[in-house]
Scaffold this motif. Structure first.
Motif, short mmCIF file in Angstrom:
data_model
loop_
_atom_site.label_atom_id
_atom_site.label_comp_id
_atom_site.label_asym_id
_atom_site.label_seq_id
_atom_site.Cartn_x
_atom_site.Cartn_y
_atom_site.Cartn_z
N GLY A 48 0.82 -1.21 0.00
CA GLY A 48 0.00 0.00 0.00
C GLY A 48 0.85 1.26 0.00
N VAL A 49 1.89 1.26 0.82
CA VAL A 49 2.79 2.42 0.86
C VAL A 49 3.52 2.57 -0.47
CG1 VAL A 49 4.87 3.32 1.97
CG2 VAL A 49 3.04 2.39 3.36
N THR A 50 3.90 1.45 -1.08
CA THR A 50 4.58 1.50 -2.38
C THR A 50 3.69 2.13 -3.45
OG1 THR A 50 5.88 -0.45 -1.83
CG2 THR A 50 5.69 0.09 -4.16
N ILE A 51 2.42 1.77 -3.45
CA ILE A 51 1.49 2.34 -4.43
C ILE A 51 1.36 3.84 -4.24
CG2 ILE A 51 -0.95 2.41 -5.11
CD1 ILE A 51 -1.03 -0.62 -4.50
N ILE A 52 1.22 4.27 -2.99
CA ILE A 52 1.07 5.71 -2.71
C ILE A 52 2.34 6.46 -3.07
CG2 ILE A 52 0.76 7.40 -0.86
CD1 ILE A 52 -1.10 5.27 0.46
N LEU A 53 3.49 5.93 -2.70
CA LEU A 53 4.75 6.60 -3.01
C LEU A 53 5.01 6.65 -4.52
CD1 LEU A 53 7.12 5.37 -0.18
CD2 LEU A 53 6.09 7.62 -0.45
N SER A 54 4.60 5.61 -5.23
CA SER A 54 4.76 5.61 -6.69
C SER A 54 3.94 6.72 -7.33
CB SER A 54 4.34 4.26 -7.28
OG SER A 54 5.17 3.24 -6.81
N GLU A 64 3.25 14.28 -13.63
CA GLU A 64 1.91 13.76 -13.91
C GLU A 64 0.92 14.42 -12.98
OE1 GLU A 64 1.38 9.58 -13.83
OE2 GLU A 64 3.06 9.19 -15.16
N LYS A 65 -0.26 14.64 -13.48
CA LYS A 65 -1.30 15.22 -12.65
C LYS A 65 -2.02 14.11 -11.89
CE LYS A 65 -2.09 19.23 -15.50
NZ LYS A 65 -3.04 20.01 -16.28
N ILE A 66 -2.27 14.36 -10.62
CA ILE A 66 -3.03 13.41 -9.81
C ILE A 66 -4.51 13.72 -10.03
CG2 ILE A 66 -3.52 12.58 -7.49
CD1 ILE A 66 -0.66 13.28 -6.74
N THR A 67 -5.18 12.81 -10.69
CA THR A 67 -6.59 13.01 -11.01
C THR A 67 -7.46 12.21 -10.06
OG1 THR A 67 -6.62 11.17 -12.56
CG2 THR A 67 -6.03 13.34 -13.46
N THR A 68 -8.74 12.46 -10.14
CA THR A 68 -9.70 11.71 -9.32
C THR A 68 -9.64 10.23 -9.66
OG1 THR A 68 -11.13 13.66 -9.33
CG2 THR A 68 -12.11 11.59 -8.63
N LYS A 69 -9.46 9.92 -10.94
CA LYS A 69 -9.38 8.51 -11.36
C LYS A 69 -8.15 7.83 -10.76
CE LYS A 69 -11.81 8.79 -15.76
NZ LYS A 69 -11.72 8.61 -17.21
N ILE A 71 -6.60 8.64 -7.96
CA ILE A 71 -6.81 8.48 -6.52
C ILE A 71 -7.77 7.31 -6.26
CG2 ILE A 71 -7.82 9.57 -4.48
CD1 ILE A 71 -6.74 12.24 -5.56
N ILE A 72 -8.82 7.22 -7.04
CA ILE A 72 -9.75 6.09 -6.90
C ILE A 72 -9.04 4.77 -7.18
CG2 ILE A 72 -11.81 5.00 -7.91
CD1 ILE A 72 -12.94 7.86 -8.25
N GLY A 73 -8.16 4.77 -8.19
CA GLY A 73 -7.39 3.56 -8.50
C GLY A 73 -6.49 3.13 -7.35
N ALA A 77 -6.86 -0.30 -5.22
CA ALA A 77 -5.73 -1.23 -5.11
C ALA A 77 -5.45 -1.55 -3.64
CB ALA A 77 -4.50 -0.64 -5.77
N ILE A 78 -5.51 -0.55 -2.78
CA ILE A 78 -5.27 -0.80 -1.36
C ILE A 78 -6.39 -1.65 -0.76
CG2 ILE A 78 -5.12 0.35 0.89
CD1 ILE A 78 -3.60 2.60 -0.57
N ILE A 79 -7.63 -1.39 -1.15
CA ILE A 79 -8.75 -2.21 -0.69
C ILE A 79 -8.59 -3.64 -1.17
CG2 ILE A 79 -11.24 -2.60 -0.96
CD1 ILE A 79 -11.55 0.48 -0.93
N ALA A 80 -8.16 -3.82 -2.43
CA ALA A 80 -7.94 -5.17 -2.96
C ALA A 80 -6.85 -5.90 -2.18
CB ALA A 80 -7.57 -5.10 -4.43
#
Length: 87
Positions: A48-54, A64-69, A71-73, A77-80
């Protein structure tokens, strides 16, 4: 053209060096954390931390722009990871 390639090579080597230090630090910190946490907790936490840091690295280094999509992704991924870990 060769000058541009040499200039790009230096920039690439800086990125490679930063990534090498980050990977070493990650491995070292995971080893330390493994003394205190079970693998059932450590794996989803580190993923989870790796995904956020990436996502943060992509925003900072590659503009890259952080979009709503995105953030939802990340949230999905963390929920999965949590669901997979519970089953």
């Amino acid at each position: 053209r060769e000058e541009k390639a040499k200039k790009d090579y230096g920039k690439i080597m800086i990125y490679v060096s930063v990534m090498a230090v980050a990977l070493f630090a990650t491995s070292y910190l995971k080893t330390l954390a493994a003394q205190y946490l079970s693998s059932v907790v450590l794996y989803p936490l580190s993923q989870g931390v790796t995904i956020i840091l990436s996502m943060c690295m992509a925003a900072i280094c590659f503009k890259e722009k952080i979009t709503t999509k995105s953030i939802i992704g990340v949230i999905l991924a963390i929920i999965a990871l949590c669901i997979i870990n519970l089953l």
